[in-house]
Write an enzyme that holds these catalytic residues in place. Structure first.
Site, PDB file in Angstrom:
ATOM      1  N   GLY A   1     -13.454   2.944  -2.233  1.00 43.37           N
ATOM      2  CA  GLY A   1     -13.486   3.399  -0.953  1.00 43.37           C
ATOM      3  C   GLY A   1     -14.804   3.815  -0.621  1.00 43.37           C
TER       4      GLY A   1
ATOM      5  N   CYS B   1      -8.977  12.185  -1.601  1.00 43.79           N
ATOM      6  CA  CYS B   1      -7.740  12.490  -1.799  1.00 43.79           C
ATOM      7  C   CYS B   1      -7.107  13.960  -2.059  1.00 43.79           C
ATOM      8  CB  CYS B   1      -7.113  11.721  -3.088  1.00 43.79           C
ATOM      9  SG  CYS B   1      -7.324  10.021  -3.163  1.00 43.79           S
TER      10      CYS B   1
ATOM     11  N   TYR C   1     -15.778   8.617   7.264  1.00 40.56           N
ATOM     12  CA  TYR C   1     -14.774   8.075   6.197  1.00 40.56           C
ATOM     13  C   TYR C   1     -13.672   9.063   6.176  1.00 40.56           C
ATOM     14  CZ  TYR C   1     -13.274   6.714   1.297  1.00 40.56           C
ATOM     15  OH  TYR C   1     -12.649   6.260   0.393  1.00 40.56           O
TER      16      TYR C   1
ATOM     17  N   SER D   1       1.135   5.427  -1.855  1.00 44.74           N
ATOM     18  CA  SER D   1       0.468   6.165  -2.846  1.00 44.74           C
ATOM     19  C   SER D   1       1.390   6.638  -4.206  1.00 44.74           C
ATOM     20  CB  SER D   1       0.205   7.814  -2.356  1.00 44.74           C
ATOM     21  OG  SER D   1       1.606   8.350  -1.973  1.00 44.74           O
TER      22      SER D   1
ATOM     23  N   ASP E   1       0.693  -1.188   0.009  1.00 39.07           N
ATOM     24  CA  ASP E   1       0.031   0.112   0.156  1.00 39.07           C
ATOM     25  C   ASP E   1       0.609   1.234   0.001  1.00 39.07           C
ATOM     26  OD1 ASP E   1      -2.392   1.259   0.292  1.00 39.07           O
ATOM     27  OD2 ASP E   1      -2.129   1.728   2.369  1.00 39.07           O
TER      28      ASP E   1
ATOM     29  N   GLY F   1      -4.188   4.344  -9.655  1.00 37.19           N
ATOM     30  CA  GLY F   1      -4.661   5.562  -9.074  1.00 37.19           C
ATOM     31  C   GLY F   1      -3.776   6.339  -8.373  1.00 37.19           C
ATOM     32  N   MET F   2      -3.914   7.649  -8.565  1.00 35.47           N
ATOM     33  CA  MET F   2      -3.081   8.486  -7.726  1.00 35.47           C
ATOM     34  C   MET F   2      -3.716   9.821  -7.866  1.00 35.47           C
ATOM     35  SD  MET F   2       1.062   9.401  -8.106  1.00 35.47           S
ATOM     36  CE  MET F   2       1.848  10.027  -6.598  1.00 35.47           C
TER      37      MET F   2
ATOM     38  N   ARG G   1       2.429   5.091   4.338  1.00 33.59           N
ATOM     39  CA  ARG G   1       1.761   4.854   2.742  1.00 33.59           C
ATOM     40  C   ARG G   1       2.392   6.109   2.121  1.00 33.59           C
ATOM     41  NH1 ARG G   1      -2.976   6.178   0.179  1.00 33.59           N
ATOM     42  NH2 ARG G   1      -3.374   4.287  -1.216  1.00 33.59           N
TER      43      ARG G   1
ATOM     44  N   GLY H   1      -9.463   9.761   4.650  1.00 31.45           N
ATOM     45  CA  GLY H   1      -8.420   9.212   3.754  1.00 31.45           C
ATOM     46  C   GLY H   1      -7.204   8.637   4.725  1.00 31.45           C
ATOM     47  N   MET H   2      -6.633   7.692   4.074  1.00 33.35           N
ATOM     48  CA  MET H   2      -5.230   7.347   4.849  1.00 33.35           C
ATOM     49  C   MET H   2      -4.184   8.306   4.919  1.00 33.35           C
ATOM     50  SD  MET H   2      -6.773   4.548   5.937  1.00 33.35           S
ATOM     51  CE  MET H   2      -5.496   4.056   6.996  1.00 33.35           C
TER      52      MET H   2
HETATM   53  P1  XMP Z   1     -12.728   6.584  -3.208  1.00 36.06           P
HETATM   54  O1  XMP Z   1     -12.922   7.518  -4.295  1.00 36.06           O
HETATM   55  O2  XMP Z   1     -13.372   5.141  -3.854  1.00 36.06           O
HETATM   56  O3  XMP Z   1     -11.096   6.492  -3.311  1.00 36.06           O
HETATM   57  O4  XMP Z   1     -13.080   7.064  -2.141  1.00 36.06           O
HETATM   58  C1  XMP Z   1     -10.522   5.382  -2.503  1.00 36.06           C
HETATM   59  C2  XMP Z   1      -8.799   5.411  -2.667  1.00 36.06           C
HETATM   60  O5  XMP Z   1      -8.123   6.621  -2.411  1.00 36.06           O
HETATM   61  C3  XMP Z   1      -6.864   6.192  -2.332  1.00 36.06           C
HETATM   62  N1  XMP Z   1      -6.524   6.972  -0.897  1.00 36.06           N
HETATM   63  C4  XMP Z   1      -6.130   8.198  -0.815  1.00 36.06           C
HETATM   64  N2  XMP Z   1      -5.296   9.176  -1.472  1.00 36.06           N
HETATM   65  N3  XMP Z   1      -5.216  10.610   0.317  1.00 36.06           N
HETATM   66  C5  XMP Z   1      -4.796  10.218  -1.216  1.00 36.06           C
HETATM   67  O6  XMP Z   1      -4.412  10.831  -1.998  1.00 36.06           O
HETATM   68  C6  XMP Z   1      -5.569   9.836   1.115  1.00 36.06           C
HETATM   69  O7  XMP Z   1      -5.741  10.212   2.204  1.00 36.06           O
HETATM   70  C7  XMP Z   1      -6.054   8.586   0.697  1.00 36.06           C
HETATM   71  N4  XMP Z   1      -6.757   7.367   1.438  1.00 36.06           N
HETATM   72  C8  XMP Z   1      -6.998   6.615   0.425  1.00 36.06           C
HETATM   73  C9  XMP Z   1      -6.777   4.683  -2.051  1.00 36.06           C
HETATM   74  O8  XMP Z   1      -6.173   4.305  -3.153  1.00 36.06           O
HETATM   75  C10 XMP Z   1      -8.011   4.144  -2.007  1.00 36.06           C
HETATM   76  O9  XMP Z   1      -8.430   3.011  -2.478  1.00 36.06           O
END
Ligand code: XMP
Length: 499
Positions: A371, A315, A397, A252, A250, A308-309, A413, A399-400
């Site tokens: 997500g 994100c 919900y 980014s 995992d 995906g980035m 990550r 972001g990590m």
């Molecule tokens: P969705 O659009 O499904 O995206 O909510 C989930 C994906 O987003 C990534 N992810 C992050 N990307 N900052 C980021 O730039 C974050 O804090 C973050 N947290 C998750 C990850 O790839 C996830 O599956």
């Protein structure tokens, strides 16, 4: 008429799903005949091309069980101790296939007021209020109507005899129309799950709800995320011992020396576990993770790539770091390269509806990771709260890469540096109650089948051929065309997604 994917995505513009619209093809089959069967990593087959993201507000044991039961897969997050993550993986691997986890379990001190507040018509009582606890009985909300709210459920249990198998529980519900839930218990009397009338009806209407993803031994498939630090080697060892089928590295930005050396370590030490690398968005990155120098004159490849980035709903990577790619462009370019090597691709992030799933899959992804779509479901970690401003039921919900999650440890990550400065690359917030993924996923999969029917392709393999031969035509939508493609000119409307 229209353009091929190669023409559209070869022009120097980064497109995302909403920018693109696919042209319909001739139909000579029913939507129910469309096969979405796929691989999430080399050799790991799924009937439903949907997987849940390794995020601490999305995938723990309940989500991973539910996702596997509907033919997809869950990746358990790693923003927790090794022991906790291992216990979640064990819970998935030991779960009796088909016995719902979406059961309202309460402990022996629970009262009818707790049952009323849960909004459910029944509760299964165990000594400790958890699946795995000693089964005591089932209480029905209707039986409490004449009693005081403080009456204990355990003193008013209905005469529902628990069963040892799902088939027996199934038969009991069919035979008695008043039964809402029949518990399934182990030989020593511990609660394993329950068959519920709601889940049974769902499986009868939607075949995907009853086609689980299982390993060669018939146990549910389970994925887990790990990092690339030295200490992650112990984590991986423990996860493999617990039976994990596939690990996802995992990050980014997955094109790193750390990730390559972890792939080499996994190949050498755990040859039977599959490894997915990422995240990446370019062919060059895909080349690097599929041609890792093994130091002996050969190369090693990951078993899958995650793409995906900055496309995720939470994100901020593209804003903070100026790096990333429009998701449709990224999925097309990485998948067309990875396909030449037989490496499956997960399109990760930015998926808001079933149309985005159809676009990701027809541009070459093997499956789609979500997500936000699965956050806020019954199976997502965390409790529902009512937003005081709107009265809407929501769940957290985040972001990590949000500060909140990183403070718990997920900053690895983002290759956090030695200065220990935490710069957020994500946000934290809430999403609406979505109900159960056991219901949502089969509907999304069915909607995707209808999309494939409109395209005139009856399988993902047929879609690949159309893509490679330039028969799948598409074009970019103007802003006005996108607005036209959504609901417009309505005074008011309700958007009910499935039913
Ligand atoms: P969705 O659009 O499904 O995206 O909510 C989930 C994906 O987003 C990534 N992810 C992050 N990307 N900052 C980021 O730039 C974050 O804090 C973050 N947290 C998750 C990850 O790839 C996830 O599956």
């Amino acid at each position: 008429d229209g353009f091929t994917a190669r023409q559209l995505f070869g022009q120097g513009t980064s497109y995302t799903y909403d920018d693109v619209i696919l042209h319909p093809g001739p139909i000579d089959f029913g939507a129910h005949e469309v096969s979405l069967e796929t691989e999430v990593a080399k050799g790991i087959k799924l009937r439903t091309p949907l997987v849940s993201s390794p995020m601490d507000t999305v995938t723990e044991a309940n989500m991973a069980i539910a996702m596997a039961e509907v033919g997809g897969l869950g990746f358990v997050h790693y923003n927790l101790s090794v022991d906790e993550q291992v216990s979640f993986v064990r819970a998935v691997k030991n779960h009796p296939v088909g016995s719902a986890t979406d059961v309202n379990v309460v402990d022996a001190s629970a009262t009818f007021s707790i049952l009323a507040a849960s909004g459910r018509s029944y509760a299964v009582v165990t000594d400790d209020g958890r699946l795995g606890g000693r089964y005591l009985g089932v209480a029905h909300a209707s039986d409490g109507k004449q009693l005081s709210a403080s009456a204990k459920l355990v003193d008013h249990l209905a005469k529902v005899s628990a069963k040892k198998s799902r088939d027996d529980a199934h038969a009991a519900i069919k035979a008695d129309e008043k039964l809402e839930a029949v518990p399934i218990v182990s030989d020593d009397g511990n609660l394993l799950g329950a068959e519920t009338r709601e889940y049974l009806l769902l499986r009868e209407t939607l075949p995907d709800a009853g086609a689980p993803s299982v390993d060669a031994g018939g146990r549910l498939l389970c994925g887990a995320a790990v990092g690339t630090r030295e200490s992650d080697k112990d984590r991986i060892k423990a996860l493999v011992a617990a039976g994990v089928d596939v690990v996802i590295l995992d990050s980014s930005q997955g094109d790193s020396a750390f990730q390559k050396s972890m792939v080499l370590h996994i190949r050498a030490s755990h040859p039977n576990v599959k490894v997915i690398g990422g995240n990446i968005v370019t062919r060059r990155q895909a080349y690097h993770l599929t041609h890792i120098d093994d130091g002996k004159g050969g190369t090693v490849s990951v078993d899958g790539l995650r793409v995906g980035m900055g496309s995720g709903s939470i994100c901020t990577t593209q804003e903070v770091c100026a790096v990333g790619r429009g998701q449709a462009t990224a999925v097309y370019h990485v998948s067309s390269y990875a396909r030449s090597l037989g490496v499956p691709v997960i399109a990760d992030g930015g998926v808001q509806n079933s149309g985005h799933v159809v676009k990701a899959l027809s541009l070459g992804a093997s499956c789609v990771m979500c997500g936000s779509m699965f956050a806020g479901s019954t199976e997502a970690p965390g409790a529902y709260v009512t937003d005081p401003a709107t009265g809407v039921r929501v769940k957290k919900y985040r972001g990590m890469g949000s500060l909140e999650a990183m403070q718990k440890g997920s900053d690895v990550r983002y290759h956090s540096d030695k200065n220990h400065l935490k710069v957020a690359q994500g946000v934290a917030g809430t999403v609406k109650d979505k109900g159960s993924v056991r219901k949502m996923v089969p509907y999304v999969a069915h909607a995707a089948r209808q999309g494939f029917q409109d395209l005139g392709v009856a399988s993902l393999a047929a879609a690949r051929t159309e893509l490679d031969e330039g028969c799948l035509r598409m074009e970019c939508r103007s802003g006005a065309a996108q607005a036209e493609g959504g609901v417009h000119d309505m005074h008011s409307f309700t958007k009910v997604l499935f039913g």
